[in-house]
Write a protein that holds these residues in place. Sequence first.
Motif, short mmCIF file in Angstrom:
data_model
loop_
_atom_site.label_atom_id
_atom_site.label_comp_id
_atom_site.label_asym_id
_atom_site.label_seq_id
_atom_site.Cartn_x
_atom_site.Cartn_y
_atom_site.Cartn_z
N ILE A 1 -24.93 -8.13 -60.15
CA ILE A 1 -23.54 -7.64 -60.04
C ILE A 1 -23.52 -6.17 -59.65
N LEU A 2 -24.33 -5.37 -60.32
CA LEU A 2 -24.33 -3.93 -60.04
C LEU A 2 -24.84 -3.63 -58.64
N CYS A 3 -25.90 -4.32 -58.22
CA CYS A 3 -26.47 -4.06 -56.90
C CYS A 3 -25.52 -4.46 -55.78
N ILE A 4 -24.90 -5.63 -55.89
CA ILE A 4 -23.97 -6.07 -54.86
C ILE A 4 -22.74 -5.17 -54.85
N ALA A 5 -22.26 -4.78 -56.03
CA ALA A 5 -21.10 -3.89 -56.09
C ALA A 5 -21.39 -2.54 -55.43
N LEU A 6 -22.60 -2.01 -55.66
CA LEU A 6 -22.93 -0.72 -55.05
C LEU A 6 -23.10 -0.85 -53.55
N ARG A 7 -23.65 -1.95 -53.07
CA ARG A 7 -23.76 -2.16 -51.63
C ARG A 7 -22.37 -2.19 -50.99
N LEU A 8 -21.45 -2.90 -51.62
CA LEU A 8 -20.09 -2.95 -51.09
C LEU A 8 -19.43 -1.57 -51.13
N ALA A 9 -19.67 -0.84 -52.22
CA ALA A 9 -19.03 0.47 -52.37
C ALA A 9 -19.48 1.45 -51.30
N VAL A 10 -20.78 1.50 -51.01
CA VAL A 10 -21.25 2.46 -50.01
C VAL A 10 -20.79 2.05 -48.62
N LEU A 11 -20.70 0.75 -48.35
CA LEU A 11 -20.20 0.32 -47.04
C LEU A 11 -18.72 0.67 -46.86
N VAL A 12 -17.93 0.49 -47.92
CA VAL A 12 -16.51 0.87 -47.84
C VAL A 12 -16.37 2.37 -47.68
N VAL B 1 -13.89 -10.44 -38.25
CA VAL B 1 -12.86 -10.60 -39.28
C VAL B 1 -12.19 -9.27 -39.58
N GLU B 2 -12.94 -8.17 -39.52
CA GLU B 2 -12.33 -6.85 -39.73
C GLU B 2 -11.30 -6.56 -38.64
N THR B 3 -11.63 -6.93 -37.41
CA THR B 3 -10.68 -6.74 -36.31
C THR B 3 -9.40 -7.52 -36.54
N LEU B 4 -9.53 -8.72 -37.07
CA LEU B 4 -8.37 -9.57 -37.30
C LEU B 4 -7.58 -9.16 -38.53
N SER B 5 -8.29 -8.72 -39.58
CA SER B 5 -7.62 -8.44 -40.86
C SER B 5 -7.34 -6.96 -41.07
N GLY B 6 -8.13 -6.10 -40.44
CA GLY B 6 -7.98 -4.66 -40.65
C GLY B 6 -8.47 -4.19 -42.00
N SER B 7 -9.23 -5.01 -42.70
CA SER B 7 -9.69 -4.67 -44.06
C SER B 7 -11.17 -4.34 -44.05
N VAL B 8 -11.52 -3.12 -44.49
CA VAL B 8 -12.93 -2.74 -44.57
C VAL B 8 -13.60 -3.41 -45.76
N VAL B 9 -12.83 -3.75 -46.78
CA VAL B 9 -13.40 -4.46 -47.93
C VAL B 9 -13.85 -5.85 -47.51
N VAL B 10 -13.02 -6.53 -46.75
CA VAL B 10 -13.40 -7.85 -46.24
C VAL B 10 -14.62 -7.74 -45.34
#
Length: 246
Positions: free
Chosen positions: A116-127, A52-61
């Motif tokens: 909420i905080l744990c999932i948000a931090l996981r997403l933040a470090v991956l981005v 999906v990243e290849t198709l969308s170009g979005s690191v958030v996705v």
Amino acid sequence: MSDFWRAMALLSRVPLPPVGDFRPAMVARSVWCWPLVGLVLAGLALLPAMLVETLSGSVVVFAILAVAAMVLLTGSMHEDGIADCADGFGGGLDRARKLEIMRDSTVGTYAVVALILCIALRLAVLVAAAEIGQAAILFLVMAVMSRSAMPFLMRVLPPARDNGLGKGAGRPDWLPVLVGFAMAGAITLFLAGFAAMLAVVAATALAVLTVRTVANWQIGGQTGDVLGATQICAELFVGVAFVAVL
């Protein structure tokens, strides 16, 4: 191989042929390959996320899909653990009440905020890792190192209950615990290099020490929920350390 399939059946919801013999001694013996289970699960979770990243170009996705796929593959067992710990440790006034709350399936405010905080931090470090082209590597490293953390807690803290997963998983000997940790470190060294390996090993040790201190203070031992919280905390500590170094 029996250790690996036993560990995969325990730590995931991947459909497998029937795996017998889940005696505590056999589960405890299998902890050496828990990091390998993390590597396989993370690899599977990365496939749809990278497509999906290849198709969308979005690191958030990419980050959202990778985390979502991992949650599906594990059946949210680790998220359930940290949510129950947040409710129990935050809402109980004594040890017995804390353990009772942790076993209750009702989700409280502490659990919601923790998730909420744990999932948000996981997403933040991956981005953040994606900005230097290391998101997929970090995702693999987080999965591997965090699953090497749980056996340490099983070894250094006794079960807080006479039943449940914390008791049923047994208390592993030091050899399989250290073999698993060494294997996780070697995989990290191969994927990310020496500096990142040192950082995430130290972060994993700090996460284990933190959860051990809090769990021992709150309930005097470990449970399946505490082991799940250990995995999530180790992932977050590793993610922050990885981004800080690279």
